[in-house]
Design a protein around this motif. Structure first.
Motif, PDB file in Angstrom:
ATOM      1  N   SER A 266       0.857  -1.187   0.000  1.00  0.00           N
ATOM      2  CA  SER A 266       0.000   0.000   0.000  1.00  0.00           C
ATOM      3  C   SER A 266       0.894   1.239   0.000  1.00  0.00           C
TER       4      SER A 266
ATOM      5  N   ILE B 136       1.800   2.945   2.380  1.00  0.00           N
ATOM      6  CA  ILE B 136       2.720   2.970   3.522  1.00  0.00           C
ATOM      7  C   ILE B 136       4.095   2.467   3.101  1.00  0.00           C
TER       8      ILE B 136
ATOM      9  N   PHE C  25       8.769   2.976  13.810  1.00  0.00           N
ATOM     10  CA  PHE C  25       7.336   2.694  13.660  1.00  0.00           C
ATOM     11  C   PHE C  25       6.995   2.463  12.191  1.00  0.00           C
ATOM     12  N   PHE C  26       7.475   3.358  11.330  1.00  0.00           N
ATOM     13  CA  PHE C  26       7.132   3.225   9.911  1.00  0.00           C
ATOM     14  C   PHE C  26       7.899   2.093   9.246  1.00  0.00           C
TER      15      PHE C  26
ATOM     16  N   ALA D 113       8.676  -0.691  10.672  1.00  0.00           N
ATOM     17  CA  ALA D 113       7.990  -1.924  11.046  1.00  0.00           C
ATOM     18  C   ALA D 113       6.684  -2.067  10.272  1.00  0.00           C
ATOM     19  N   LEU D 114       5.966  -0.963  10.073  1.00  0.00           N
ATOM     20  CA  LEU D 114       4.724  -1.038   9.291  1.00  0.00           C
ATOM     21  C   LEU D 114       5.024  -1.452   7.855  1.00  0.00           C
TER      22      LEU D 114
ATOM     23  N   MET E  12       5.481  -5.071   7.508  1.00  0.00           N
ATOM     24  CA  MET E  12       4.270  -5.896   7.526  1.00  0.00           C
ATOM     25  C   MET E  12       3.436  -5.715   6.269  1.00  0.00           C
ATOM     26  N   ASP E  13       3.700  -4.628   5.548  1.00  0.00           N
ATOM     27  CA  ASP E  13       2.771  -4.222   4.491  1.00  0.00           C
ATOM     28  C   ASP E  13       2.680  -5.223   3.347  1.00  0.00           C
ATOM     29  N   VAL E  14       3.821  -5.818   2.957  1.00  0.00           N
ATOM     30  CA  VAL E  14       3.795  -6.670   1.773  1.00  0.00           C
ATOM     31  C   VAL E  14       3.292  -8.075   2.072  1.00  0.00           C
TER      32      VAL E  14
ATOM     33  N   GLY F  80       6.894  -9.728   8.393  1.00  0.00           N
ATOM     34  CA  GLY F  80       6.123  -9.711   9.628  1.00  0.00           C
ATOM     35  C   GLY F  80       6.969 -10.057  10.831  1.00  0.00           C
TER      36      GLY F  80
ATOM     37  N   SER G 114       9.397  -7.307  11.643  1.00  0.00           N
ATOM     38  CA  SER G 114       8.760  -6.199  12.350  1.00  0.00           C
ATOM     39  C   SER G 114       8.533  -6.548  13.813  1.00  0.00           C
ATOM     40  N   SER G 115       8.034  -7.754  14.038  1.00  0.00           N
ATOM     41  CA  SER G 115       7.765  -8.158  15.417  1.00  0.00           C
ATOM     42  C   SER G 115       9.033  -8.105  16.252  1.00  0.00           C
TER      43      SER G 115
ATOM     44  N   MET H 255      10.287  -4.409  16.726  1.00  0.00           N
ATOM     45  CA  MET H 255       9.528  -3.635  17.706  1.00  0.00           C
ATOM     46  C   MET H 255       9.783  -4.145  19.121  1.00  0.00           C
TER      47      MET H 255
END
Lengths: 681, 308
Positions: free
Chosen positions: B61, B63, B109-110, B112-113, B116-118, B124, B127-128, B131
């Motif tokens: 997306s 993001i 923050f971004f 990590a987002l 996860m986005d793709v 994922g 990111s986990s 964070m």
């Protein structure tokens, strides 16, 4: 004409509008559409009236009060709106305005399933109740409106009563809120006994005659009573089940403003009505605040029900507010007025901010739920493509609640940090450590909250859909989007105008008697807010501007360098296997590492049940089910023992009920003799 | 003059950050008995990937597309608001300790987002893990710098650099404790050993690399550059806050040239330190990392209790 437009008249007008909305929608309940419009339009007009009534008081401060004598003994319908009340009225009506706008199209999904008239009735009564709670100045009247607020919110929680879980959550809420009310009533009775007055103003003037012991008992009772409403751990157990059960815009109100009435009464009683707080009151509040915030965010991480997750974040944010408030009480008891003002301004600022971004997030969650018909985050995914605007607003809310600059959440956390740092720097050794630990807990809370919202946003909106329902999701109606957009803009506007807002709030704090002649420990201009001893300063507008400028520069330079390059759309790399939604991380998986790390606190449970193809020869599994959960330690270690104790005592008491009439006459005789003896003495 | 200083302040971190990565790689290569690539190789890499076409996942997306610009911008702002060679910018309103820490969190923050986005399994989990590590680092990072803030009576980073440099040597022992805590936070935040392996693409261990796996072309270049910036920012914080000697307290030209030279030497020493560390210890198991991060937090608590 203009004489009629005084704040008090407008305030009354707001109450009347809400009452009209309430009874009108009850009358018009036969037609869902009309009942919805009637109820919510009157709620909107009432909110506008209440906003116009509270703004002049908030800014320039003409206190208004009036009381209506009633035929009932001791009760008088008396209101007193000073700046503190005006601030809370402002917050309540601001959020009420946006939730009512949101409700206009949100309620459509209940048409023909539930009674819209009853919803409008309880919703408007709820608003009246909340506003009267923060303006009542008579103890008994306060208890009545407190009860109105609690009961109307109970009926809103069980509104979707076709689902059994909601009714169960409502019962828990009903019991807990009345336990809280019992403690509050006890505290007020003690206040009355100590001073002989029922009016907050009169109690304040005569509180000098009360002994410290009585005051301490009142503190404990009021702390438990109002703490239950505010959702402080361990009195929070109703909150994560009641808030998700209500319709989402009501959850937004409950989480955003109703629990703040507990905070309001903390300030009213501990800092206004009962001055001269001993040191340990502040320390207790600080410790409870620090634990609530850290545990709240940890429990939020374990949740995969989106509304429960948000509800746990309310507990976290109440903890942050309490840290400001507790710090303020400590400073005040040590006569460090400037720092006390700093702490209280931080608490009020966070109250405002949390109301804004939490209601935004609950509205976002509500839109998602009504589009997908589930609250389970494991079943979402990829919603950003189907609901792009809702996703954007939810992202803004997530950034604000994670305290990322330049949004408003960052500034109030910054202020709270400053008040805690000041405590570390200025206090005695023993109290200092409480402040160090509170600051540490706030630091970890900030990091974990950011993690939790990466999880929430990522699992709900990013990657690919995990469920068929998601693919049919459409953007929510126009009024929900308008109110979410407005709240999202407010997070940025309040962040941008942090200085002027802090000025208004320090005016509110200065209005409290004890702070009349004190200067705050910070200065604020349109550009910067900083501490007077030059310990720290921050400029919220500059952060926003520099981020925007840097972004624009980066974007244009990179676009210029790479202007001839092509962008190809391809599939996500999947190691050559078929790409499906089970490859994405789930919200449970995302938080699993943190849960394992904090397993000492969270006590995660794991149940594995395996079914074998051949029970005797346990080699080949047919199915394997893993159930992950978190052990509810409050239920098993706090409430269950109390419950068992009460049952046990009741069993003993039951013995005197023999059913024999002679025995009862004997009891009467014994009591009579005892009474005669007491009277004679 | 001050305009020139401002430009230098703004440009120096993005300009030198690839070099610092190159130096660390070169030293590591020496340890492994390799000649290694030139220390300027990271510049050539950046230039090369900046001029490549891009492949973006169909699941991504806005993001995913927007995040690299934001992450890079944030590191540029941070680079401009920390003490590099002079402490005279104490009027800089962005160089507050908390603003810095939360701006770093903004970038994370971004990132990590975007991971996860793709919707890939790698992104994922990256990111986990990122964070988790970032959340637990925050306490140690904030408190190690807070120890300095209490000895400098300000949370402004330039003021800290100015005052710590004039403290008597005796009062510095708690600052060394805080430095220990800071080093742990530095390694965690910049994805270095023992937290993460910057040179691996093994799915079981990677954190940072897992999140950016789907990036290519100009966006990959921005992310890599931002990571280098972050590395240099942390090195500069370590060098100039904990050992601020040599930093220029005036705008005198000779002072500033001297300060720049001292800065480069300090960064070189810290690069050497990181490279030696990476060559001599193994990466920790993921669930051992919290112990290290809590150690960092407790070390800085001790430092604070000694200072106040």
């Amino acid at each position: 004409m203009f004489n009629l437009l005084t704040s008090s008249n407008v305030f009354f007008f707001a109450l009347i509008l809400w009452l009209l909305g309430a009874f009108g929608s009850l009358v018009l309940r036969r037609n869902d559409q009309v009942a919805n419009w009637w109820g919510n339009f009157f709620a909107i007009f009432g909110a506008i009236a209440a906003l116009t009534a509270s703004l002049p008081v908030l800014i320039s401060g003409p206190v208004f009060s009036f009381s209506i004598a009633s035929s009932l003994p001791l009760v008088s319908l008396s209101f007193n709106v000073d700046k503190l009340s005006a601030f809370f009225i402002f917050v309540i009506s601001l959020i009420a305005f946006f939730t009512s706008v949101y409700a206009l199209s949100y309620i459509k999904q209940y048409y023909r399933h539930y009674n819209i008239g009853a919803l409008g009735f309880f919703y408007n009564i709820f608003l009246v109740g909340m506003v009267m709670v923060v303006s009542a100045s008579n103890v008994l009247f306060f208890l009545i409106v407190w009860e109105i607020m609690s009961l109307s919110s109970y009926f809103l929680v069980i509104f979707e009563n076709k689902e059994k879980d909601n009714v169960k959550a409502g019962s828990l809420y009903f019991i807990m809120t009345h336990l809280g009310t019992a403690f509050i009533a006890l505290a007020f009775l003690l206040l009355y006994r100590a001073t002989g007055f029922l009016d907050f103003g009169a109690i304040k003037e005569n509180i000098g005659v009360a002994t410290p012991l009585v005051k301490n008992i009142i503190f404990i009772l009021a702390f438990i009573g109002f703490g239950t409403k505010a959702g402080i751990i361990p009195f929070h157990i109703w909150l994560p089940s009641a808030h998700p059960a209500a319709p989402s815009y009501v959850s937004a109100l409950m989480s955003g403003v109703m629990i703040k009435t507990g905070i309001y009464m903390f300030i009213r009683i501990f800092m206004d009505v009962m001055p001269d707080a001993p040191l340990w009151w502040g320390v207790v509040i600080l410790i409870f605040g620090a634990t609530s915030s850290l545990l709240g965010v940890l429990y939020a991480l374990t949740e995969h029900d989106i509304k429960k997750l948000l509800a746990y974040h309310s507990i976290e944010n109440i903890g942050i507010i309490l840290m400001g408030l507790g710090g303020s009480l400590v400073f005040w008891s040590l006569n460090m007025m400037p720092l006390a003002i700093l702490g209280l301004v931080a608490a009020l600022f966070h109250t405002l901010n949390h109301a804004i971004f939490k209601s935004l997030l609950f509205m976002g969650a509500g839109s998602v739920i009504s589009a997908t018909h589930t609250r389970n985050m494991e079943e979402y995914g990829g919603l950003i493509k189907y609901m792009p605007q809702t996703a954007f607003f939810f992202l803004i809310g997530s950034m604000a609640i994670s305290a990322l600059p330049p949004f408003n959440g960052f500034f109030s956390e910054w202020l709270t940090f400053q008040s805690l740092f000041a405590g570390v720097g200025a206090l005695d050794v023993s109290v200092r450590w409480v402040f160090v630990l509170a600051a540490g807990s706030l630091a970890f809370t900030g990091g974990l909250a950011a993690m939790c919202f990466v999880k929430a946003f990522g699992a709900v909106f990013l990657a690919r859909p995990r469920n068929e329902e998601v693919c049919h999701a459409t953007e929510s109606g126009i009024t929900p989007r308008i109110s979410m957009a407005a709240l999202a803009a407010l997070t940025l506007i309040i962040g941008f105008s942090a200085g002027p807002t802090a000025n208004i709030l320090s005016g509110v704090v200065n209005d409290l008697c004890i702070f009349h002649s004190s200067q705050p420990a910070f200065y604020s201009t349109a550009l910067t807010v900083g501490l007077r001893n030059n310990f720290a300063s921050v400029s919220m507008p500059l952060i926003l501007i520099s981020i925007l400028v840097a972004l624009a520069f980066t974007f244009f330079i990179v676009s210029f360098i790479t202007r001839n390059k092509k962008i190809k759309i391809g599939a996500t790399w999947d190691c050559g296997t078929a790409l499906d939604s089970r490859m994405e991380i789930t919200s449970t998986g995302f938080a699993r590492a943190v849960i394992s790390i904090f397993r000492g606190v969270l006590m995660p449970t794991k149940q594995v049940s395996v079914e074998y193809r051949d029970e005797d020869m346990r080699y080949f599994q047919k199915t394997e089910t893993v159930e992950l959960g978190v052990h509810d330690i409050y239920q098993s270690h706090f409430y269950q023992p109390i419950y068992l104790f009460i049952i046990k005592v009741s069993e003993q008491v039951k013995r005197i009920q023999s059913g024999n009439v002679n025995m009862y006459i004997l009891y009467i005789l014994i009591i009579l003799m005892a009474l005669l003896l007491i009277v004679n003495i | 003059m001050s305009l020139i200083l401002w430009t230098m302040q703004l440009v120096i971190v993005p300009a030198l950050s690839p070099l610092s990565i190159g130096i660390v790689r070169k030293i590591k290569a020496k340890f492994q008995n390799r000649i290694g690539a030139s220390i300027f190789q990271p510049y050539r890499d950046l230039w090369k990937i900046l001029h490549k076409d891009e492949v973006i996942s169909e699941d991504a997306s806005w993001i995913f597309k927007f995040a690299p610009y934001l992450i890079f911008s944030v590191t540029v702002i941070l680079g401009a608001s920390i003490p590099i060679f002079t402490a005279v910018f104490s009027e800089n309103l962005l160089s507050d300790l908390l603003v810095m820490i939360y701006l770093i969190a903004f970038g994370t923050f971004f990132l990590a987002l975007a991971g996860m986005d793709v919707g890939s399994a790698f992104g994922g989990f990256g990111s986990s893990r990122e964070m988790t590590v970032a959340a637990l680092t925050e306490g140690g990072l904030m408190f190690s710098l807070l120890a300095l803030a209490f000895s400098g009576h300000s949370t402004n980073l330039f003021v800290i650099a100015g005052t710590v440099s004039s403290l008597p040597l005796l009062s510095l022992s708690p600052i060394f404790l805080a430095f220990g805590a800071f080093i742990i936070a530095l390694l965690a935040e910049t994805a270095r050993f023992p937290f993460d392996n910057p040179a691996t693409h093994l799915e079981l261990t990677m954190i940072h690399e897992a999140m950016i796996l789907e990036y290519s072309g100009k966006r990959l270049a921005l992310i890599e550059w931002a990571a280098a910036n972050k590395f240099l920012i942390f090195l500069a914080l370590g060098a100039n806050l904990f050992f601020p000697w040599g930093i220029s307290l005036s705008t005198n030209l000779i002072d500033i040239l001297f300060a720049l030279a001292v800065f480069l030497i300090k960064i070189l020493i810290l690069c050497l330190f990181v490279a030696v560390l990476e060559s001599s210890i193994a990466k920790f198991r993921f669930f051992r990392l919290p112990d290290l991060l809590f150690t960092s937090f407790i070390l800085s608590m001790i430092a604070i209790s000694l200072i106040i």
